[in-house]
Design a protein around this motif. Structure first.
Motif, short mmCIF file in Angstrom:
data_model
loop_
_atom_site.label_atom_id
_atom_site.label_comp_id
_atom_site.label_asym_id
_atom_site.label_seq_id
_atom_site.Cartn_x
_atom_site.Cartn_y
_atom_site.Cartn_z
N VAL A 15 11.52 4.68 -1.66
CA VAL A 15 10.68 4.47 -2.85
C VAL A 15 10.53 5.77 -3.62
CG1 VAL A 15 8.28 4.08 -3.56
CG2 VAL A 15 9.41 2.45 -2.04
N CYS A 16 10.34 6.88 -2.92
CA CYS A 16 10.16 8.17 -3.59
C CYS A 16 11.43 8.59 -4.34
CB CYS A 16 9.78 9.25 -2.57
SG CYS A 16 8.07 9.10 -1.99
N LEU A 17 12.61 8.25 -3.84
CA LEU A 17 13.84 8.60 -4.54
C LEU A 17 13.93 7.89 -5.88
CD1 LEU A 17 16.39 8.62 -1.57
CD2 LEU A 17 15.55 10.59 -2.86
N ALA A 40 11.25 13.58 -4.58
CA ALA A 40 12.31 13.16 -3.66
C ALA A 40 12.18 13.82 -2.30
CB ALA A 40 13.68 13.47 -4.27
N VAL A 41 11.83 15.10 -2.29
CA VAL A 41 11.81 15.85 -1.03
C VAL A 41 10.46 15.75 -0.32
CG1 VAL A 41 12.06 18.14 0.00
CG2 VAL A 41 13.58 17.44 -1.86
N LEU A 42 9.39 15.91 -1.08
CA LEU A 42 8.06 16.02 -0.47
C LEU A 42 7.17 14.80 -0.70
CD1 LEU A 42 7.25 19.75 -1.35
CD2 LEU A 42 8.11 18.82 0.80
N GLY A 43 7.67 13.79 -1.42
CA GLY A 43 6.85 12.62 -1.72
C GLY A 43 6.23 11.95 -0.51
N PRO A 44 7.01 11.60 0.52
CA PRO A 44 6.40 10.96 1.70
C PRO A 44 5.35 11.83 2.38
CG PRO A 44 8.77 10.64 1.68
CD PRO A 44 8.48 11.62 0.60
N THR A 45 5.66 13.11 2.53
CA THR A 45 4.69 14.01 3.17
C THR A 45 3.42 14.14 2.34
OG1 THR A 45 6.50 15.27 4.16
CG2 THR A 45 4.35 16.34 4.06
N SER A 104 0.83 -1.20 0.00
CA SER A 104 0.00 0.00 0.00
C SER A 104 0.86 1.25 0.00
CB SER A 104 -0.93 0.01 1.22
OG SER A 104 -1.90 -1.02 1.11
N SER A 105 1.99 1.20 0.73
CA SER A 105 2.92 2.33 0.75
C SER A 105 3.50 2.56 -0.64
CB SER A 105 4.04 2.06 1.75
OG SER A 105 5.02 3.07 1.69
N TYR A 106 3.91 1.48 -1.30
CA TYR A 106 4.41 1.63 -2.67
C TYR A 106 3.31 2.14 -3.60
CZ TYR A 106 5.90 0.85 -7.36
OH TYR A 106 6.18 1.06 -8.68
N GLY A 107 2.09 1.61 -3.43
CA GLY A 107 0.98 2.03 -4.27
C GLY A 107 0.71 3.52 -4.16
N SER A 108 0.87 4.08 -2.96
CA SER A 108 0.67 5.52 -2.78
C SER A 108 1.74 6.31 -3.52
CB SER A 108 0.69 5.87 -1.29
OG SER A 108 -0.40 5.26 -0.62
N GLY A 109 3.00 5.86 -3.43
CA GLY A 109 4.07 6.53 -4.17
C GLY A 109 3.86 6.43 -5.67
N ASP A 110 3.45 5.26 -6.13
CA ASP A 110 3.18 5.06 -7.55
C ASP A 110 2.02 5.95 -8.01
OD1 ASP A 110 3.61 3.13 -9.99
OD2 ASP A 110 1.45 3.15 -9.67
N LYS A 111 1.01 6.09 -7.16
CA LYS A 111 -0.12 6.95 -7.51
C LYS A 111 0.33 8.41 -7.64
CE LYS A 111 -3.86 6.20 -7.91
NZ LYS A 111 -4.66 6.01 -9.15
#
Length: 416
Positions: free
Chosen positions: A318-320, A297-302, A239-246
Motif C-alpha cells: 500500500v505504501c508503494l 516507500a521506505v519508512l511508511g510501514p514503520t 484500518s491498515s489502509y486508513g493508516s497509510g492514507d492518513k
C-alpha cells in the motif's frame, strides 16, 4: 530571490511544522484507544467530513489566492465576504448530510465520535487560510488556526488518556476552528463597500463553478477511498489502509505549504522574471515529490506503526502505491496553483481532474473488489497520473505565453 520571498517561505514553512505537531499529539492516542474497528469508523467519519469540507470550500483554496494576490485592499475584502456568503450557505446544506451519513456508516458503539469526526473534517471548508496565502502573510493562520489546534490536540490527548472519551478531540477541533474563523473575520473588518447579499448567491455559485467542480471531483475521489476500503476488505485491512492514507495526507501538508509560499511570489513577478519563477516552483515541487515518495516507500510501514499502533500499521505494498501518488500530486499542485489557475484555465483543470477521478473510480471498483485495499491504493495512483498527464500540455502552453511576454517586455531576466 528577494529577501521578502525567503521571509514568506520561512513563515509558511513554519505552519506545517505546527500543523504536523497536531496529529502527533492526538492520533497515536486516538488510534490505540479506538482499536482496529473503531479506528476504521473514525477515519470513515473524517473522510466524509473532508469531502463535505471540499464542497463547502467551493474551490476558494485554489481560486482565491491568485485573485487576492492581484487585488487592492477593498477588492480583497469584497472577495472574502463573497467567499463567506457562498461557503456559509453551502455549510448549512452540507452539515446535516454529514451527520446522517456518519450515523449510517459508523461502527456500532462509535456513532458519536464518528459523527463529530465528520463535523471536524467539514468545518475547515470555512477556513480563511486561502486569504492569508493570497496576501502573503502566514501570521493569521498561525494565530487563529494552527496554534489553537495544537493546544486543543494536546488537551484532547490528555483527556482521552485519562478518561477514554474519544469525542473530546473532534469536539475541541470544531470549537477552535469556528472560533478562529470568527476572530479572523473581526480582525480584517468589513470595509467601506457594501457586501454581497443573498441575491448574489446564485451569481457567485455560477461564476466559480469550474474551479469548484474540479475541487469536488478530486476531493470526492480522494475522500471515498477509506470508506470504500472499509467495504471491500476486512476491518484490519481497512484500518491498515486508513493508516497509510492518513500518513499520505499528512505528508501533503508540505507541498501545499510550498505552493502557498510560492503563490503570490509567482503571480506578482514582473514579466521578465515570471518564467524563471514558474520553472523554479515546478522544480521545487518535483524534488519534494521525490523525497516524500522515498520516505513513504521506505519508512511508511514503520512510521504508521509508531504513529497509530502496530495493529493498524500500513502494509509495504500500500505504501508503494501511495508513494507514487505522492510524487505525482506534488507536481500536479504546482501545475494547477502556479500555472493554470492564475492563467484562467480552470476548465482545463476541471476536465483533467474529472477524467482522472473517473478512471480512478472505475479502477477502485474493479481492483478493490479483486484485491481489496491494495487495489484502492493503486487506483489513487492511477487517478493522479492521469490528471497530471492531462495538465502538462496546457501548463506548457501557458509557460510559452509567459516567455513570449517576457521577450516582448525586454530587459534582463530576474536573477535568483
Amino acid at each position: 530571490m528577494t529577501g521578502s520571498f525567503w521571509g514568506r517561505l520561512a513563515g509558511f514553512a513554519g505552519l506545517p511544522a505546527i500543523s504536523l505537531i497536531t496529529p502527533l499529539l492526538v492520533l497515536p492516542v486516538l488510534g490505540r484507544a479506538a482499536g482496529a474497528h473503531g479506528w476504521a469508523s473514525l477515519l470513515v467519519g473524517e473522510s466524509i467530513g473532508t469531502l463535505a469540507g471540499i464542497v463547502v470550500n467551493y474551490g476558494w483554496n485554489n481560486s482565491g489566492p491568485p485573485a487576492v494576490a492581484a487585488a487592492d485592499v477593498p477588492t480583497r475584502l469584497r472577495l472574502y465576504r463573497e467567499s463567506m456568503l457562498v461557503r456559509g450557505a453551502l455549510a448549512v446544506a452540507a452539515l446535516p448530510v454529514v451527520i446522517v451519513t456518519c450515523v449510517l456508516l459508523a461502527t456500532p458503539g462509535y456513532v458519536a465520535p464518528t459523527v463529530l469526526m465528520g463535523l471536524a473534517g467539514a468545518v475547515p471548508g470555512l477556513s480563511f487560510a486561502w486569504y492569508a496565502v493570497g496576501v502573503g502573510d502566514p501570521r493569521p493562520i498561525a494565530v487563529y488556526e494552527a496554534v489553537p489546534r495544537v493546544v486543543a490536540a494536546a488537551v484532547a490527548s490528555a483527556v482521552i488518556v485519562w478518561t477514554g472519551h474519544m469525542v473530546v478531540y473532534p469536539l475541541l477541533a470544531v470549537t477552535v476552528s469556528l472560533g478562529g474563523i470568527w476572530m479572523f473575520g473581526r480582525s480584517i473588518g468589513r470595509g467601506d463597500q457594501p457586501g454581497p447579499g443573498r441575491r448574489d448567491l446564485g451569481r457567485l455559485l455560477v461564476r466559480d463553478r469550474a474551479v469548484a467542480a474540479a475541487d469536488m471531483a478530486s476531493g470526492a475521489f480522494g475522500t471515498v477511498l477509506v470508506p470504500v476500503a472499509s467495504r471491500v476488505d476486512s476491518a484490519p485491512a481497512a484500518s491498515s489502509y486508513g493508516s497509510g492514507d492518513k500518513l499520505y495526507k499528512y505528508g501533503l501538508y508540505v507541498p501545499v505549504t510550498l505552493a502557498n509560499a510560492l503563490q503570490s511570489w509567482t503571480v506578482e513577478a514582473p514579466p521578465p522574471g515570471r518564467p524563471r519563477r514558474l520553472r523554479l516552483a515546478l522544480a521545487g515541487h518535483g524534488l519534494l515529490g521525490l523525497v516524500g515518495a522515498a520516505f513513504l516507500a521506505v519508512l511508511g510501514p514503520t512510521a504508521t506503526g509508531l504513529l497509530f499502533g502496530q495493529d493498524v500499521r500500513a502494509s509495504r505494498d500500500v505504501c508503494l502505491w501511495l508513494a507514487l501518488a505522492f510524487a505525482v500530486v506534488c507536481v500536479r499542485i504546482s501545475l494547477v496553483r502556479h500555472f493554470l489557475l492564475p492563467a484562467g484555465r480552470a476548465r482545463a483543470v476541471l476536465v483533467a481532474t474529472a477524467l482522472g477521478a473517473a478512471l480512478g473510480a472505475v479502477g477502485m471498483l474493479v481492483a478493490g473488489r479483486t484485491v481489496g485495499a491494495l487495489g484502492v491504493a493503486a487506483s489513487l495512483a492511477l487517478a493522479e497520473l492521469v490528471t497530471a498527464a492531462l495538465l502538462v500540455r496546457p501548463a506548457w502552453h501557458h509557460l510559452a505565453v509567459v516567455e513570449d511576454e517576457a521577450a516582448s517586455w525586454g530587459g534582463s531576466p530576474e536573477v535568483a
